[in-house]
Write a protein that holds these residues in place. Structure first.
Motif, mmCIF file in Angstrom:
data_model
loop_
_atom_site.group_PDB
_atom_site.id
_atom_site.type_symbol
_atom_site.label_atom_id
_atom_site.label_comp_id
_atom_site.label_asym_id
_atom_site.label_seq_id
_atom_site.Cartn_x
_atom_site.Cartn_y
_atom_site.Cartn_z
ATOM 1 N N TRP A 142 19.250 25.505 45.809
ATOM 2 C CA TRP A 142 20.514 26.262 45.955
ATOM 3 C C TRP A 142 21.076 26.702 44.610
ATOM 4 C CZ3 TRP A 142 25.078 25.051 43.630
ATOM 5 C CH2 TRP A 142 25.229 23.743 43.144
ATOM 6 N N GLU A 143 20.854 25.887 43.582
ATOM 7 C CA GLU A 143 21.453 26.200 42.283
ATOM 8 C C GLU A 143 20.843 27.467 41.679
ATOM 9 O OE1 GLU A 143 21.391 22.677 39.935
ATOM 10 O OE2 GLU A 143 22.889 23.521 38.558
ATOM 11 N N ALA A 144 19.529 27.571 41.796
ATOM 12 C CA ALA A 144 18.851 28.757 41.262
ATOM 13 C C ALA A 144 19.277 29.993 42.042
ATOM 14 C CB ALA A 144 17.341 28.577 41.344
ATOM 15 N N TRP A 145 19.383 29.861 43.364
ATOM 16 C CA TRP A 145 19.820 31.010 44.176
ATOM 17 C C TRP A 145 21.252 31.405 43.844
ATOM 18 C CZ3 TRP A 145 17.173 34.534 46.443
ATOM 19 C CH2 TRP A 145 15.934 34.256 47.010
ATOM 20 N N HIS A 146 22.090 30.423 43.653
ATOM 21 C CA HIS A 146 23.495 30.712 43.352
ATOM 22 C C HIS A 146 23.606 31.480 42.037
ATOM 23 C CE1 HIS A 146 27.714 29.441 42.107
ATOM 24 N NE2 HIS A 146 27.876 30.177 43.185
ATOM 25 N N LYS A 147 22.918 30.979 41.014
ATOM 26 C CA LYS A 147 22.980 31.654 39.700
ATOM 27 C C LYS A 147 22.362 33.050 39.801
ATOM 28 C CE LYS A 147 23.977 28.284 36.363
ATOM 29 N NZ LYS A 147 23.394 27.005 36.048
ATOM 30 N N TYR A 148 21.301 33.152 40.592
ATOM 31 C CA TYR A 148 20.648 34.457 40.779
ATOM 32 C C TYR A 148 21.659 35.466 41.317
ATOM 33 C CZ TYR A 148 17.876 37.958 43.364
ATOM 34 O OH TYR A 148 17.375 39.127 43.889
ATOM 35 N N LEU B 114 31.402 48.924 34.989
ATOM 36 C CA LEU B 114 32.242 47.831 34.490
ATOM 37 C C LEU B 114 31.374 46.961 33.566
ATOM 38 C CD1 LEU B 114 34.158 46.697 37.735
ATOM 39 C CD2 LEU B 114 34.830 48.403 36.037
ATOM 40 N N SER B 115 31.586 47.110 32.283
ATOM 41 C CA SER B 115 30.738 46.376 31.337
ATOM 42 C C SER B 115 31.064 44.888 31.405
ATOM 43 C CB SER B 115 30.977 46.881 29.922
ATOM 44 O OG SER B 115 32.257 46.468 29.519
ATOM 45 N N GLN C 119 41.903 38.927 36.901
ATOM 46 C CA GLN C 119 41.963 38.404 38.265
ATOM 47 C C GLN C 119 40.704 38.678 39.063
ATOM 48 O OE1 GLN C 119 45.541 38.367 40.377
ATOM 49 N NE2 GLN C 119 46.763 39.078 38.662
ATOM 50 N N GLU C 120 40.616 37.977 40.186
ATOM 51 C CA GLU C 120 39.368 37.945 40.974
ATOM 52 C C GLU C 120 39.003 39.281 41.625
ATOM 53 O OE1 GLU C 120 39.183 34.677 43.797
ATOM 54 O OE2 GLU C 120 37.940 35.876 45.137
ATOM 55 N N LEU C 121 37.734 39.650 41.400
ATOM 56 C CA LEU C 121 37.143 40.797 42.096
ATOM 57 C C LEU C 121 36.289 40.312 43.254
ATOM 58 C CD1 LEU C 121 35.322 43.281 39.690
ATOM 59 C CD2 LEU C 121 37.333 43.704 41.082
ATOM 60 N N GLU C 122 35.592 39.212 42.982
ATOM 61 C CA GLU C 122 34.586 38.725 43.923
ATOM 62 C C GLU C 122 34.418 37.227 43.743
ATOM 63 O OE1 GLU C 122 30.945 40.914 43.910
ATOM 64 O OE2 GLU C 122 29.849 39.351 44.954
ATOM 65 N N GLY C 123 34.123 36.544 44.841
ATOM 66 C CA GLY C 123 33.801 35.116 44.756
ATOM 67 C C GLY C 123 32.367 34.916 45.213
ATOM 68 N N ARG D 94 25.178 40.185 40.983
ATOM 69 C CA ARG D 94 26.456 40.841 41.225
ATOM 70 C C ARG D 94 27.041 41.408 39.929
ATOM 71 N NH1 ARG D 94 26.854 43.324 44.291
ATOM 72 N NH2 ARG D 94 29.110 43.281 44.426
ATOM 73 N N ILE D 95 26.869 40.671 38.830
ATOM 74 C CA ILE D 95 27.387 41.195 37.560
ATOM 75 C C ILE D 95 26.604 42.460 37.177
ATOM 76 C CG2 ILE D 95 27.574 40.717 35.083
ATOM 77 C CD1 ILE D 95 28.378 37.873 35.839
ATOM 78 N N ARG D 96 25.319 42.433 37.442
ATOM 79 C CA ARG D 96 24.505 43.620 37.129
ATOM 80 C C ARG D 96 24.923 44.821 37.984
ATOM 81 N NH1 ARG D 96 19.599 42.385 34.585
ATOM 82 N NH2 ARG D 96 18.365 43.752 35.874
ATOM 83 N N PHE D 97 25.333 44.544 39.214
ATOM 84 C CA PHE D 97 25.834 45.627 40.062
ATOM 85 C C PHE D 97 27.072 46.259 39.410
ATOM 86 C CE2 PHE D 97 28.976 46.939 43.281
ATOM 87 C CZ PHE D 97 28.271 47.952 43.911
ATOM 88 N N TYR D 98 27.980 45.388 38.960
ATOM 89 C CA TYR D 98 29.203 45.922 38.340
ATOM 90 C C TYR D 98 28.875 46.719 37.074
ATOM 91 C CZ TYR D 98 31.818 43.180 41.681
ATOM 92 O OH TYR D 98 32.331 42.688 42.854
#
Ligand code: ATP
Length: 588
Positions: A296-302, A316-317, A350-354, A307-311
């Protein structure tokens, strides 16, 4: 990220976070805070998010300009404005709707079309009310609320230091002298009734998130999509929350859209049984291919990285974003890790995504409350299990048993019954059966739209047609999300040959992108209008288009146009026939 508790037994399962929050609110409301009895632990736990907000300036000039631009240019209007508006509801105008559609299409494309392991869903807004009982929303989807007896205002108890007093806006609600009630829990779900009879038996809810429909349809999608765990289900749709204090323009609205993925994975014990070991996460910043040995940890970090790469891919740098890893004491009891992706808004970070690793909590809840199995059968597990050494079977079985027991005990189940069920679940591993765990990247469309507008907003100096510097407002959207991709303009409106050619260019580009044709006013004014709309390119048809280029290497060549770039006002000349190939890669 609100925390949800188990259905039926909310009091037994109230999280540490919630207990602390209630504790602190109580202390504040009984003036213990003044006597110094609110500990630093309390503050860290309960105010972690609000600390970031407290840095907000009371007046925000940039936000005022952005809100005004949004209305003036048709991005966002207040809902029902002609009747004085309705708080927390917003409409998207002609430019806003294009921006929003582009964002949703890009998310959908990246999350589903570009992958083999995600399928889509479009579920109803109103669902069986038991879904919200099982998810915990009926019992615990609450915010603490206080009333001010002096000004009759109603506020979120944990945001009083950020909300100006309606009677004395120079002071925050926490600082004003109004007489406040003690905080009480306020459920954020909007209620309605299904059918012509309105009594308790017909109560239904407007969904407060899109995720639960995904869990409820998990088995159907699994069976009809021919997917196998690990795989995901993606959905975009409206969600409704009766926020106590909607604020910061569209940031906290009462009706909004979410883009959610539930990515189902094997529990670590299953991965270990099949692959022999659990592979750790890839190094930060890398973009690895998913591996069968990932826990789960590897999937979570993935997914955090994806998601950051999507932004980044929509402008959004990383410098505009922050990752906030929730502290262990902030996590919901079922969550193993939660990362909030934050954006640096002009009113605070502030939060964009969780992105939450939610264990098997959601599927287990729906299995328990509906009586339908949410488990999957995995032939590979059955085969692998039969080849494991006895000691390994025992070790993995025991770990799975403990995790299941932990979950079942929290539901308030009788201890003997919980042990029996957990033992049965653990024995099912040998038959290749388990309940999948889930990683949930959950993003808000409207917050992202606001972030993109704030990020794009810029003022600079540009020479006007006479060469005099003037201040211009420009929205520097990434071309992928820009509402209009290209403005097409004849130099003069009253020259039929120019207009004819410009319309030809418009029709040439239209099948490939959103084109805005504009022949009204001076060309410089038209450029400025497109700058404010965030249009990355303008194509101008002038006399050299018709008569041929006057000088230079292309001298004499007809059917060329100027392409003007929004960000620096630079212009290139190119053949009309080159336009599609030049523009399309830039907007995709
Ligand atoms: P917050 O703490 O800001 O209330 P949340 O943690 O409750 O948000 P989630 O339940 O995790 O939010 O919802 C996922 C996403 O949905 C959020 O990251 C946000 O982008 C969006 N969202 C949630 N509530 C709202 C709202 N009231 N208005 C607009 N977007 C929202």
């Amino acid at each position: 990220m609100r925390k949800l508790e188990d259905c039926e037994q909310p009091t037994r399962t109230v999280t540490f976070f919630k207990r602390k929050l209630q504790d602190v609110i109580h202390k504040i409301s009984t003036s213990d805070a003044a006597a110094g009895t609110v500990t630093s632990v309390d503050r860290t736990v309960c105010m972690a998010k609000t600390v970031r907000l407290m840095a907000e300036p009371k007046e925000n000039v940039v936000m005022e300009k952005i809100v005004s631009l949004c209305k003036r240019r048709g991005f966002i209007y207040q809902s029902s404005e002609i009747y004085g508006g309705i708080n927390g509801f917003w409409d998207y105008g002609p430019l806003g709707v294009e921006l929003k559609r582009n964002v949703k299409e890009l998310w959908w494309n990246v999350m589903t079309h570009q992958r083999d392991d995600v399928a889509g869903l479009d579920a109803t807004i109103i669902m069986h009310p038991q879904i919200w009982k099982a998810s915990g929303h009926v019992d615990t989807f609450t915010d603490p609320m206080i009333d001010c007896k002096t000004c009759k205002g109603r506020f979120r108890a944990d945001q009083t230091s950020e909300i100006p007093c309606p009677q004395k806006p120079s002071k925050m609600v926490s600082e004003c002298h109004g007489e406040k009630t003690a905080p009480r829990a306020f459920n954020l779900m909007f209620q309605t009734h299904v059918g012509p009879v309105q009594d308790d038996s017909t109560i239904a809810y407007l969904r407060p998130e899109t995720a639960q429909a995904i869990f409820a349809q998990f088995k159907n999608v699994l069976e009809t999509s021919r997917q196998k765990v690990p795989f995901g289900i993606a959905q975009i749709g409206k969600a409704f929350r009766n926020e106590v204090t909607p604020r910061n323009f569209t940031f906290r609205s009462r009706e909004f859209e979410q883009m959610e993925l539930e990515f189902f994975i094997k529990p670590d014990e299953v991965v270990e049984a099949i692959s022999g070991r659990i592979e750790g996460p890839a190094p930060a910043g890398s973009s690895p291919e998913p591996q069968p040995g990932w826990g789960w940890e590897a999937w979570h970090k993935y997914w955090v990285e994806e998601r950051i790469r999507f932004y980044e891919g929509i402008g959004l740098s990383r410098a505009t974003l922050e990752e906030y890893w929730q502290k262990p004491e902030e996590l919901a009891h079922y969550a193993r890790a939660t990362v909030d992706i934050l954006f640096k808004f002009p009113f605070g970070t502030q939060e964009l995504e969780g992105i939450a690793a939610r264990s098997d909590f959601d599927l287990s809840q729906h299995a328990r409350c509906s009586g339908k199995s949410m488990g999957v059968f995995d032939d590979e597990l059955r085969g692998a299990w039969s080849k494991l050494e006895e000691s390994k079977k025992k070790e993995l079985g025991e770990r799975y048993y403990k995790a299941r027991l932990n979950y079942l005990t929290r539901t308030g189940m009788d201890a003997a019954e919980a042990e029996k069920q957990a033992r049965g679940d653990s024995e099912n591993l040998a038959k290749g059966q388990y309940i999948p765990h889930v990683i949930e990247p959950s993003a808000g469309v409207d917050r992202l739209i606001l972030a993109l507008i704030c990020n794009a907003y810029s003022e600079d100096q540009m020479p006007d047609e006479k060469g005099k510097l003037e201040t211009r407002v420009v929205l520097k959207f990434h071309p992928r999300v820009a509402p209009i991709k290209v403005g097409v303009m004849p130099l003069l409106k009253n020259k039929p040959e120019l207009v004819r050619k410009a319309l030809e260019v418009r029709d040439l580009l239209r099948p490939h992108m959103n084109v805005f044709y504009d022949d009204a006013g001076a060309i410089g004014r038209r450029y400025r209008r497109q700058d404010e709309a965030g249009t990355p390119f303008c194509v101008t048809i002038d006399f050299e288009t018709l008569e041929g280029i006057k000088e230079g290497p292309l001298s004499g060549r007809k059917d060329t146009v100027t392409v003007r770039y929004r960000d620096d006002g630079r212009q290139d000349r190119m053949a009309i026939t080159e336009l599609v190939d030049f523009l399309v890669p830039k907007i995709r």
